[in-house]
Design a protein around this motif. Structure first.
Motif, PDB file in Angstrom:
ATOM      1  N   SER A 271       0.826  -1.214   0.000  1.00  0.00           N
ATOM      2  CA  SER A 271       0.000   0.000   0.000  1.00  0.00           C
ATOM      3  C   SER A 271       0.858   1.260   0.000  1.00  0.00           C
ATOM      4  O   SER A 271       0.527   2.245  -0.669  1.00  0.00           O
ATOM      5  N   ASN A 272       1.926   1.252   0.776  1.00  0.00           N
ATOM      6  CA  ASN A 272       2.829   2.403   0.797  1.00  0.00           C
ATOM      7  C   ASN A 272       3.382   2.695  -0.592  1.00  0.00           C
ATOM      8  O   ASN A 272       3.438   3.856  -1.023  1.00  0.00           O
ATOM      9  N   MET A 273       3.783   1.642  -1.300  1.00  0.00           N
ATOM     10  CA  MET A 273       4.371   1.841  -2.619  1.00  0.00           C
ATOM     11  C   MET A 273       3.348   2.350  -3.617  1.00  0.00           C
ATOM     12  O   MET A 273       3.643   3.228  -4.441  1.00  0.00           O
ATOM     13  N   VAL A 274       2.119   1.838  -3.548  1.00  0.00           N
ATOM     14  CA  VAL A 274       1.078   2.319  -4.463  1.00  0.00           C
ATOM     15  C   VAL A 274       0.778   3.786  -4.185  1.00  0.00           C
ATOM     16  O   VAL A 274       0.673   4.606  -5.110  1.00  0.00           O
ATOM     17  N   ALA A 275       0.641   4.158  -2.907  1.00  0.00           N
ATOM     18  CA  ALA A 275       0.363   5.551  -2.560  1.00  0.00           C
ATOM     19  C   ALA A 275       1.494   6.458  -3.023  1.00  0.00           C
ATOM     20  O   ALA A 275       1.258   7.543  -3.570  1.00  0.00           O
ATOM     21  N   ALA A 276       2.726   6.024  -2.817  1.00  0.00           N
ATOM     22  CA  ALA A 276       3.873   6.829  -3.247  1.00  0.00           C
ATOM     23  C   ALA A 276       3.890   6.989  -4.766  1.00  0.00           C
ATOM     24  O   ALA A 276       4.142   8.085  -5.285  1.00  0.00           O
ATOM     25  N   ARG A 277       3.602   5.924  -5.490  1.00  0.00           N
ATOM     26  CA  ARG A 277       3.587   6.007  -6.964  1.00  0.00           C
ATOM     27  C   ARG A 277       2.472   6.924  -7.449  1.00  0.00           C
ATOM     28  O   ARG A 277       2.634   7.636  -8.449  1.00  0.00           O
ATOM     29  N   CYS A 278       1.338   6.906  -6.753  1.00  0.00           N
ATOM     30  CA  CYS A 278       0.245   7.810  -7.128  1.00  0.00           C
ATOM     31  C   CYS A 278       0.678   9.261  -6.984  1.00  0.00           C
ATOM     32  O   CYS A 278       0.438  10.090  -7.870  1.00  0.00           O
ATOM     33  N   VAL A 279       1.302   9.584  -5.870  1.00  0.00           N
ATOM     34  CA  VAL A 279       1.782  10.948  -5.645  1.00  0.00           C
ATOM     35  C   VAL A 279       2.778  11.345  -6.726  1.00  0.00           C
ATOM     36  O   VAL A 279       2.678  12.424  -7.333  1.00  0.00           O
ATOM     37  N   LEU A 280       3.733  10.480  -6.989  1.00  0.00           N
ATOM     38  CA  LEU A 280       4.764  10.796  -7.984  1.00  0.00           C
ATOM     39  C   LEU A 280       4.173  10.963  -9.375  1.00  0.00           C
ATOM     40  O   LEU A 280       4.586  11.839 -10.135  1.00  0.00           O
ATOM     41  N   SER A 281       3.195  10.131  -9.713  1.00  0.00           N
ATOM     42  CA  SER A 281       2.581  10.223 -11.037  1.00  0.00           C
ATOM     43  C   SER A 281       1.874  11.554 -11.233  1.00  0.00           C
ATOM     44  O   SER A 281       1.985  12.187 -12.291  1.00  0.00           O
ATOM     45  N   VAL A 282       1.146  12.007 -10.211  1.00  0.00           N
ATOM     46  CA  VAL A 282       0.454  13.292 -10.315  1.00  0.00           C
ATOM     47  C   VAL A 282       1.465  14.429 -10.424  1.00  0.00           C
ATOM     48  O   VAL A 282       1.349  15.315 -11.287  1.00  0.00           O
ATOM     49  N   LEU A 283       2.470  14.420  -9.558  1.00  0.00           N
ATOM     50  CA  LEU A 283       3.433  15.525  -9.544  1.00  0.00           C
ATOM     51  C   LEU A 283       4.255  15.587 -10.829  1.00  0.00           C
ATOM     52  O   LEU A 283       4.675  16.663 -11.255  1.00  0.00           O
ATOM     53  N   ALA A 284       4.455  14.420 -11.470  1.00  0.00           N
ATOM     54  CA  ALA A 284       5.221  14.388 -12.711  1.00  0.00           C
ATOM     55  C   ALA A 284       4.339  14.476 -13.948  1.00  0.00           C
ATOM     56  O   ALA A 284       4.836  14.509 -15.075  1.00  0.00           O
ATOM     57  N   GLY A 285       3.011  14.495 -13.765  1.00  0.00           N
ATOM     58  CA  GLY A 285       2.105  14.537 -14.902  1.00  0.00           C
ATOM     59  C   GLY A 285       2.142  13.283 -15.736  1.00  0.00           C
ATOM     60  O   GLY A 285       1.959  13.335 -16.961  1.00  0.00           O
ATOM     61  N   GLN A 286       2.334  12.139 -15.084  1.00  0.00           N
ATOM     62  CA  GLN A 286       2.441  10.865 -15.789  1.00  0.00           C
ATOM     63  C   GLN A 286       1.224   9.988 -15.507  1.00  0.00           C
ATOM     64  O   GLN A 286       0.457  10.257 -14.585  1.00  0.00           O
ATOM     65  N   PRO A 287       1.014   8.918 -16.306  1.00  0.00           N
ATOM     66  CA  PRO A 287      -0.153   8.051 -16.113  1.00  0.00           C
ATOM     67  C   PRO A 287      -0.194   7.461 -14.710  1.00  0.00           C
ATOM     68  O   PRO A 287       0.834   7.139 -14.118  1.00  0.00           O
ATOM     69  N   MET A 288      -1.424   7.294 -14.211  1.00  0.00           N
ATOM     70  CA  MET A 288      -1.637   6.801 -12.857  1.00  0.00           C
ATOM     71  C   MET A 288      -1.697   5.276 -12.835  1.00  0.00           C
ATOM     72  O   MET A 288      -2.067   4.643 -13.826  1.00  0.00           O
ATOM     73  N   PRO A 289      -1.361   4.666 -11.695  1.00  0.00           N
ATOM     74  CA  PRO A 289      -1.572   3.222 -11.551  1.00  0.00           C
ATOM     75  C   PRO A 289      -3.050   2.879 -11.769  1.00  0.00           C
ATOM     76  O   PRO A 289      -3.938   3.649 -11.407  1.00  0.00           O
ATOM     77  N   ASP A 290      -3.314   1.724 -12.332  1.00  0.00           N
ATOM     78  CA  ASP A 290      -4.682   1.326 -12.678  1.00  0.00           C
ATOM     79  C   ASP A 290      -5.612   1.323 -11.459  1.00  0.00           C
ATOM     80  O   ASP A 290      -5.259   0.797 -10.401  1.00  0.00           O
ATOM     81  N   GLY A 291      -6.795   1.890 -11.659  1.00  0.00           N
ATOM     82  CA  GLY A 291      -7.842   1.817 -10.656  1.00  0.00           C
ATOM     83  C   GLY A 291      -7.669   2.681  -9.435  1.00  0.00           C
ATOM     84  O   GLY A 291      -8.456   2.572  -8.487  1.00  0.00           O
ATOM     85  N   CYS A 292      -6.676   3.552  -9.424  1.00  0.00           N
ATOM     86  CA  CYS A 292      -6.358   4.301  -8.211  1.00  0.00           C
ATOM     87  C   CYS A 292      -7.027   5.671  -8.122  1.00  0.00           C
ATOM     88  O   CYS A 292      -7.198   6.209  -7.028  1.00  0.00           O
ATOM     89  N   VAL A 293      -7.397   6.273  -9.230  1.00  0.00           N
ATOM     90  CA  VAL A 293      -7.943   7.632  -9.204  1.00  0.00           C
ATOM     91  C   VAL A 293      -9.422   7.601  -8.820  1.00  0.00           C
ATOM     92  O   VAL A 293     -10.217   6.907  -9.441  1.00  0.00           O
ATOM     93  N   VAL A 294      -9.781   8.366  -7.790  1.00  0.00           N
ATOM     94  CA  VAL A 294     -11.194   8.473  -7.411  1.00  0.00           C
ATOM     95  C   VAL A 294     -11.732   9.877  -7.675  1.00  0.00           C
ATOM     96  O   VAL A 294     -12.953  10.078  -7.685  1.00  0.00           O
ATOM     97  N   ALA A 295     -10.866  10.841  -7.887  1.00  0.00           N
ATOM     98  CA  ALA A 295     -11.287  12.195  -8.268  1.00  0.00           C
ATOM     99  C   ALA A 295     -10.107  12.874  -8.944  1.00  0.00           C
ATOM    100  O   ALA A 295      -8.978  12.823  -8.444  1.00  0.00           O
ATOM    101  N   ASP A 296     -10.366  13.516 -10.089  1.00  0.00           N
ATOM    102  CA  ASP A 296      -9.297  14.163 -10.849  1.00  0.00           C
ATOM    103  C   ASP A 296      -9.815  15.469 -11.414  1.00  0.00           C
ATOM    104  O   ASP A 296     -10.627  15.493 -12.334  1.00  0.00           O
ATOM    105  N   GLY A 297      -9.355  16.567 -10.835  1.00  0.00           N
ATOM    106  CA  GLY A 297      -9.801  17.886 -11.274  1.00  0.00           C
ATOM    107  C   GLY A 297      -8.748  18.646 -12.041  1.00  0.00           C
ATOM    108  O   GLY A 297      -8.864  19.870 -12.186  1.00  0.00           O
ATOM    109  N   ARG A 298      -7.746  17.949 -12.563  1.00  0.00           N
ATOM    110  CA  ARG A 298      -6.680  18.668 -13.257  1.00  0.00           C
ATOM    111  C   ARG A 298      -7.172  19.404 -14.493  1.00  0.00           C
ATOM    112  O   ARG A 298      -6.702  20.489 -14.808  1.00  0.00           O
ATOM    113  N   ALA A 299      -8.161  18.839 -15.183  1.00  0.00           N
ATOM    114  CA  ALA A 299      -8.721  19.531 -16.351  1.00  0.00           C
ATOM    115  C   ALA A 299      -9.424  20.820 -15.914  1.00  0.00           C
ATOM    116  O   ALA A 299      -9.381  21.820 -16.616  1.00  0.00           O
ATOM    117  N   VAL A 300     -10.057  20.787 -14.752  1.00  0.00           N
ATOM    118  CA  VAL A 300     -10.726  21.973 -14.225  1.00  0.00           C
ATOM    119  C   VAL A 300      -9.709  23.065 -13.942  1.00  0.00           C
ATOM    120  O   VAL A 300      -9.907  24.239 -14.254  1.00  0.00           O
TER     121      VAL A 300
END
Length: 343
Positions: free
Chosen positions: A311-340
């Motif tokens: 779980s720690n690794m998945v959470a860390a990868r999610c954070v890194l993906s958002v901050l780097a603007g890269q694709p997210m791990p499958d099934g992890c996004v529950v809300a995404d307002g970046r387009a907004v």
């Protein structure tokens, strides 16, 4: 993932308000240009008990937040314009205002799939513990008596699973080893899943009235809150056991206490309680834990070394993906307002 420069002046702060965040996940964050800051939680308390004013202080300047049970509200997010991503190190997100996350241009994630086997193992363990009356037997030995509390098998019993997501499916997979008949109540029915897991879909009343063990794996929302209450508990067999490793609010604990005391059902194995979100139920939790036909544990479903490391690794990868603007791990996004936020 591309590794950016790690000059201290350019590193992005990631606040972690969770215990047991391991060195490997911390190293991953640091290797990708982040500076993890682990909050000092009061002994024996989780971040759900931390006042919003303290959270604001801790989150000052943070780009990412790996969160546990703290309430992520619109008011809190509005005070933190630099915060880009909130990553739960679990899968439930009822304490997270997903609409506010979206409208304020942030991202919220969960650690999808990371703790499925860990929670499924505990679920089977609770079935065995309550059915074989292990707590009573252990208590007898501690009191110096070898008196046997006669239990019941899980082998070839009918087990009802309420909710059939990843964890429910993992439980069904394990139950096949016990040659159980498996009934499932789910908002959607998938014929391929039914064949793969050798399950039967059915309505809630049939599941409750037929099952020897009922195991809850549904999300907590307006449609599932207090799903098990006086009315539905009365549908269960007097010999049946209720297992909850999902969310406390799925059961009205006062009604469960009454059902257990009256013999409406035989017993329960509980990892979660209403008192986790409502202190008014603390006495009810203590009374449930005192019953001889109940096995209770303190919300440990995801808490093994291996489960938390995943779980720690998945959470860390999610954070890194958002901050780097890269694709997210499958099934992890529950809300995404970046387009907004880009409008």
């Amino acid at each position: 993932m591309r590794v950016p420069a790690t000059n201290a002046a350019t590193m992005q702060k990631v606040l972690i308000t969770q215990r047991f965040f391991d060195d490997q996940a911390i190293a991953l964050l640091r290797a990708h240009g982040c500076e993890p800051v682990i909050a000092e939680l009061p002994p024996g308390e989780a971040d759900g008990n931390v006042p919003p004013s303290t959270l604001l202080q801790w989150l000052h300047g943070a780009s990412g937040w790996i969160v546990g049970h703290a309430r992520v509200t619109r008011a809190l997010l509005a005070e933190l314009p630099q915060l880009q991503v909130v990553a739960r190190r679990s899968v439930g997100y009822e304490r997270l205002d997903t609409m506010a996350v979206h409208e304020l241009g942030r991202v919220a994630t969960i650690a999808a799939g990371a703790n499925d086997p860990t929670v499924a193992d505990l679920t089977i363990g609770l079935m065995l513990a309550v059915g074989r009356r292990l707590a009573e037997g252990s208590s007898n030995v501690r009191r110096g008596t070898m008196s046997i509390a006669l239990g019941t098998d899980l082998y070839r019993k009918t087990v009802g699973i309420v909710g059939f997501g990843r964890i429910g499916q993992a439980v069904a997979k394990r139950l096949r080893g016990f040659e159980c008949r498996i009934l499932v109540h789910s908002p959607s029915q998938d014929a391929d899943l039914a064949r793969a897991h050798d399950i039967e879909y059915t309505d809630l009343r049939t599941l409750l009235s037929t099952s020897d063990y009922v195991s809850l794996h549904a999300p907590l929302n307006g449609g599932t809150s207090h799903l098990l209450c006086d009315e539905t508990l009365a549908m269960m067999k007097p010999s049946a056991y209720l297992i909850n490793t999902a969310r406390g609010g799925l059961i009205e604990d006062r009604h469960l206490l009454k059902a257990l005391r009256s013999g409406t059902i035989a017993g329960a194995g509980l990892d979660v309680f209403m008192s986790e979100s409502d202190p008014g139920y603390c006495d009810v939790t203590r009374e449930l834990a005192s019953l001889p036909n109940v096995v209770t544990v303190p919300h440990i479903g995801a808490s093994t070394r291996e489960g938390l490391a995943r779980s720690n690794m998945v959470a860390a990868r999610c954070v890194l993906s958002v901050l780097a603007g890269q694709p997210m791990p499958d099934g992890c996004v529950v809300a995404d307002g970046r387009a907004v936020s880009r409008r």
